[in-house]
Write an enzyme that holds these catalytic residues in place. Sequence first.
Site, PDB file in Angstrom:
ATOM      1  N   GLU A 262     -25.613  83.770   9.370  1.00 60.26           N
ATOM      2  CA  GLU A 262     -26.294  83.884  10.660  1.00 60.26           C
ATOM      3  C   GLU A 262     -27.785  83.987  10.350  1.00 60.26           C
ATOM      4  OE1 GLU A 262     -24.943  83.405  13.401  1.00 60.26           O
ATOM      5  OE2 GLU A 262     -22.806  83.801  13.128  1.00 60.26           O
ATOM      6  N   CYS A 296     -32.843  86.941  16.723  1.00 53.40           N
ATOM      7  CA  CYS A 296     -32.608  85.569  16.267  1.00 53.40           C
ATOM      8  C   CYS A 296     -32.444  84.631  17.457  1.00 53.40           C
ATOM      9  CB  CYS A 296     -31.390  85.504  15.353  1.00 53.40           C
ATOM     10  SG  CYS A 296     -29.917  86.257  16.045  1.00 53.40           S
TER      11      CYS A 296
END
Length: 511
Positions: A262, A296
């Site tokens: 990720e 993110c």
Amino acid sequence: MEFLQELGISAKNDGASTGTRWYRTRDQGTLEVVSPVDGKQIATVRLASENDYERILDASTTAFAEWQRVPAPARGEIVRKIGQELRRHKGALGSLVSYEMGKSLQEGKGEVQEMIDICDFAVGQSRQLYGFTMASERAQHRMYDQYHPLGVVGIISAFNFPVAVWAWNAMVATICGNTSLWKPSSKAPLCAIAVQNILARVIEENQLPEGLFNLLVGPGTSIGEQLLNDRRVPLISLTGSSKVGRHGAQVIAGRFGKAILELGGNNAIILTANADLTMALPAIIFGAVGTAGQRCTTTRRLIIHDSIYARVRKNLVTAYQGLKIGNPLDEKNHVGPLIDQEAVISFQQTLAQVSKEGGTIIYGGQTLTGKGYESGCYVVPTLVEAQNQYPAVQKETFAPILYLIRYSGPIDNAIQLHNDVAQGLSSAVFTDNLQEAEEFISATGSDCGIANINIGTSGAEIGGAFGGEKETGGGREAGSDAWKAYMRRQTNTINYGKTLPLAQGIKFDLD
């Protein structure tokens, strides 16, 4: 602070644990944890050693041998109890997340709610670790696939979500029959220690094996590299920058391990001429300034149709002027600090770079000082008119910088700009036109792992698989069928007849 006491955080804390047992290493130095909120030291953490790593991995491997034999619904019952314990400490843990990391108190509590939600999800999933039966070409044969636990799952988490990302991985890994070893970010280790203390109560009350949930606080250059290279850890979930992920992926692949990556995002919202701007505005602002731009999924690019550009620009400047910046524990404030001085420098350098490349700062850009901003980590969220091809726009800067980019013509032109970055995590379009919406989520639309219609890029629910494409890494965590990544897949064929026919009609007679 009362929440520190409630969570078992003391002035000096150990950094290695197998659940209820802590290793009191003294020779690896200490980590001073300073809050970006006020610049004050919260506590210190004694760093784990490589010997601690070996002892903890041995405990985790031993616990796995026992835990994999526990029926999955019974494993789910333990996760349910963890969720209950998190509910009891939601306020305290949310406050610690806010104080140690700097996100708003609402976001801190929301992150703990994500942990609770994934516990609830995993409890249900514990009764649905299903396989499939397939038709065999051979008479009196049955074929099916099933899933088995993997072993020790390594979890390397980042500072911006210091507890939720661990829970996405650990709770699903737990119901799948695995043990877990957590290496948190050195920028937010106290949150991890607090979670370990919460887990200890569940471990003691249910007489669970030591080594089921493990914690190691230490440098990436030592503890992190040990974990990446360890063949005894079949799966590592790594959250971080694309640079860190690229290194991790190469090391893990070199030993034929599995990785859930990720990594970076460079997320955009497209505003077409058919967008409902009243609805879009709060989504844009929260996406751009939530967690001070350190998600993110933060909205970093706003791709705006020419026909509405001037109106959107004006509305954004007005809205940004009303943002309240300050102590995130004060719920009246919208924006807290960046994580540290290094992040502030990156913010400043990026603005200098984009200005040289031709961008125009239309609001913000300052670093705040004085009363209430003593830590030096507070900045003013910034709006920049730019072009998509600028190198500064192409990279991910973990700060509240929103680039305003024009487009004209059909939505295809906006999608082309949208996809023309190296990252591929989250994306969104605001439009009331059905054809535009469908085009955006079609095969020729957004190339991201998450594509939204009339909601922002930030704030994913745990029920969906979370992750992205390209330099975002390709991993998936949390909901949907992401549980399969934490298990090994096995195809079984059973012959319940009295003869031995071969597949593909092959004849092999021994007469």
